[in-house]
Design a protein around this motif. Structure first.
Motif, mmCIF file in Angstrom:
data_model
loop_
_atom_site.group_PDB
_atom_site.id
_atom_site.type_symbol
_atom_site.label_atom_id
_atom_site.label_comp_id
_atom_site.label_asym_id
_atom_site.label_seq_id
_atom_site.Cartn_x
_atom_site.Cartn_y
_atom_site.Cartn_z
ATOM 1 N N ALA A 1 0.828 -1.205 0.000
ATOM 2 C CA ALA A 1 0.000 0.000 0.000
ATOM 3 C C ALA A 1 0.864 1.257 0.000
ATOM 4 N N PRO A 2 0.492 2.280 -0.808
ATOM 5 C CA PRO A 2 1.285 3.503 -0.866
ATOM 6 C C PRO A 2 1.156 4.347 0.391
ATOM 7 N N ASN B 1 8.440 0.450 3.914
ATOM 8 C CA ASN B 1 7.421 0.661 2.897
ATOM 9 C C ASN B 1 8.099 1.132 1.622
ATOM 10 N N VAL B 2 7.730 0.515 0.496
ATOM 11 C CA VAL B 2 8.403 0.800 -0.769
ATOM 12 C C VAL B 2 8.331 2.284 -1.132
ATOM 13 N N TYR C 1 8.885 4.744 0.631
ATOM 14 C CA TYR C 1 9.934 5.537 1.276
ATOM 15 C C TYR C 1 11.147 5.692 0.349
ATOM 16 N N CYS C 2 11.165 4.941 -0.757
ATOM 17 C CA CYS C 2 12.276 5.063 -1.702
ATOM 18 C C CYS C 2 12.190 6.390 -2.452
ATOM 19 N N GLN C 3 13.318 6.781 -3.042
ATOM 20 C CA GLN C 3 13.337 7.962 -3.890
ATOM 21 C C GLN C 3 14.247 7.688 -5.079
ATOM 22 N N ASP C 4 14.484 8.706 -5.909
ATOM 23 C CA ASP C 4 15.230 8.481 -7.143
ATOM 24 C C ASP C 4 16.609 7.901 -6.869
ATOM 25 N N SER C 5 17.038 6.992 -7.738
ATOM 26 C CA SER C 5 18.274 6.200 -7.706
ATOM 27 C C SER C 5 18.209 5.023 -6.736
ATOM 28 N N ASP C 6 17.046 4.784 -6.122
ATOM 29 C CA ASP C 6 16.871 3.600 -5.294
ATOM 30 C C ASP C 6 16.404 2.420 -6.141
ATOM 31 N N MET D 1 2.454 -11.750 -3.197
ATOM 32 C CA MET D 1 3.618 -10.999 -3.645
ATOM 33 C C MET D 1 4.197 -10.174 -2.499
ATOM 34 N N GLN D 2 5.507 -10.036 -2.485
ATOM 35 C CA GLN D 2 6.201 -9.135 -1.565
ATOM 36 C C GLN D 2 7.022 -8.155 -2.374
ATOM 37 N N VAL D 3 7.008 -6.908 -1.949
ATOM 38 C CA VAL D 3 7.757 -5.845 -2.596
ATOM 39 C C VAL D 3 8.826 -5.357 -1.632
#
Length: 384
Positions: A199-200, A306-307, A309-314, A374-376
């Protein structure tokens, strides 16, 4: 032999074994091939845009034999549903533009088989950063046309040859996890690190970079340059389980990740590439091995809860069935992220299938229902 340039098709060539086609085909035949194929893939792309529902059966059946027309009619509702999914996820697409490159694989006076490379741009609607106007994808197809006495050349079949995970919404009947997902998982060792939620998060929080050693801008530039093609300086894993993780390794290498090794091809603490797939470390091109190297042995990434929380270049990784083998199957690069006071979006780039700047919200909406186990995994260079 026919001139490809006369037909206005940059990648058309007659195979040597089809020399008889020089008398069977004319330049206007090649022009007809291009127009028919271009229209077919353009209509599929339009189907997932806001204009998609205005397509009629005649659009889908354009220049097709009866049986293939029925097949496209059957598939049309699924493509239109993909457009609805995109609209709900991120505002959807305002327009589409497909271009094709053709290679003649075999030809006679009555039938031709084409290799088709499709490159399609999907213009965003809704709230997206102005410097990210579109998502792009590349697919490879085999297309067959037959000649009808009264109607001329007609589409008889079209099959996707691209083989990988998370195909675009224009191809709803492909396996969303990829037919080679098992081969692309780890060769040795289990995946490690906590999984993120699907979930976002709807509150954006900016973070600082974990360090200043890596060139994150160069990572993003490299991903954009090679998203829909292959850098000949690195081995292509397409026929060896998929190129997704190798592509991310290339991005990290270009951004400053130091190689460790050789030797130690099967050692999880080593990470290096060679001139062929067989001379690269297992951590270079296998998703779960790469995860273990990046998070445990080299500590170049940390997992987040939580996915989003990533940002660019992750990096984002997927296990399609966490209870089956506990092995990560697929790897993507975060090319950009968008924050406002209400939401956050990640824009993903990958190989096999090839695309750039595809919204993560669309990807998760497309696959989470079909793969409930599924797991992300979200992996980041950054800290709070």
């Amino acid at each position: 032999m026919l001139s490809a340039m006369a037909a206005g098709v940059g990648a058309v060539a007659l195979e040597p074994y089809a020399a008889h086609a020089a008398t069977a085909l004319a330049a206007d035949d090649l022009t007809a091939f291009r127009g028919i194929v271009q229209s077919y893939f353009q209509n599929r792309a339009i189907g997932i845009t806001q204009a998609g529902k205005r397509l009629t059966s005649a659009d889908w059946r354009q220049s097709s034999i009866s049986a293939f027309g029925v097949a496209t009619d059957d598939e049309a509702p699924e493509i239109l549903a993909g457009g609805d999914l995109a609209r709900k996820a991120h505002g959807g697409y305002a327009g589409a533009h497909a271009t094709v490159s053709l290679t003649i694989r075999s030809a006679s006076a009555h039938e031709v088989v084409l290799g088709v490379e499709e490159l399609t741009s999907l213009g965003f609607a809704g709230a997206h950063p102005p410097h990210i106007p579109e998502s792009r994808y590349r697919l490879v197809h085999e297309v067959r046309l037959v000649r009808d006495r009264s109607r001329g050349w007609l589409l008889a079949d079209a099959r996707v040859e691209s083989d990988g995970a998370l195909p675009p919404l224009t191809q709803p009947r492909l396996d969303r996890a990829g037919r080679r997902s098992a081969a692309a998982s780890a060769i040795v060792g289990p995946a490690a690190g906590p999984a993120s939620e699907v979930a976002p998060v709807h509150v954006a929080t900016r973070r600082e970079r974990l360090d200043s050693v890596y060139n994150h801008d160069e990572m993003i530039r490299y991903a954009a340059t090679w998203a829909t093609s292959r850098n000949p300086d690195f081995p292509d894993y397409h026929n060896n389980g998929g190129d997704c993780t190798s592509f991310v390794s290339q991005i990290m290498f270009r951004g400053g990740w130091a190689q460790i090794g050789p030797p130690g091809q099967s050692t999880l603490s080593k990470w290096f590439y060679g001139s062929t797939v067989n001379t690269c470390s297992y951590t270079w091109g296998a998703a779960a091995n790469w995860h273990s190297f990046a998070t445990l042995y080299a500590a170049r990434f940390e997992a987040v809860s939580n996915v989003y929380y990533c940002q660019d270049s992750d990096v984002v990784q997927y296990d399609w069935n966490i209870t089956a083998d506990d092995k990560i199957n697929h790897t993507q690069f975060v090319s950009n992220n968008y924050y406002d006071e209400h939401t956050v979006e990640l824009y993903m780039t990958q190989h096999d299938n090839d695309y750039s700047y595809r919204p993560l919200s669309e990807i998760l909406a497309d696959v989470s229902v079909k793969y409930p186990r599924m797991q992300v995994y979200g992996l980041t260079h950054s800290v709070w």
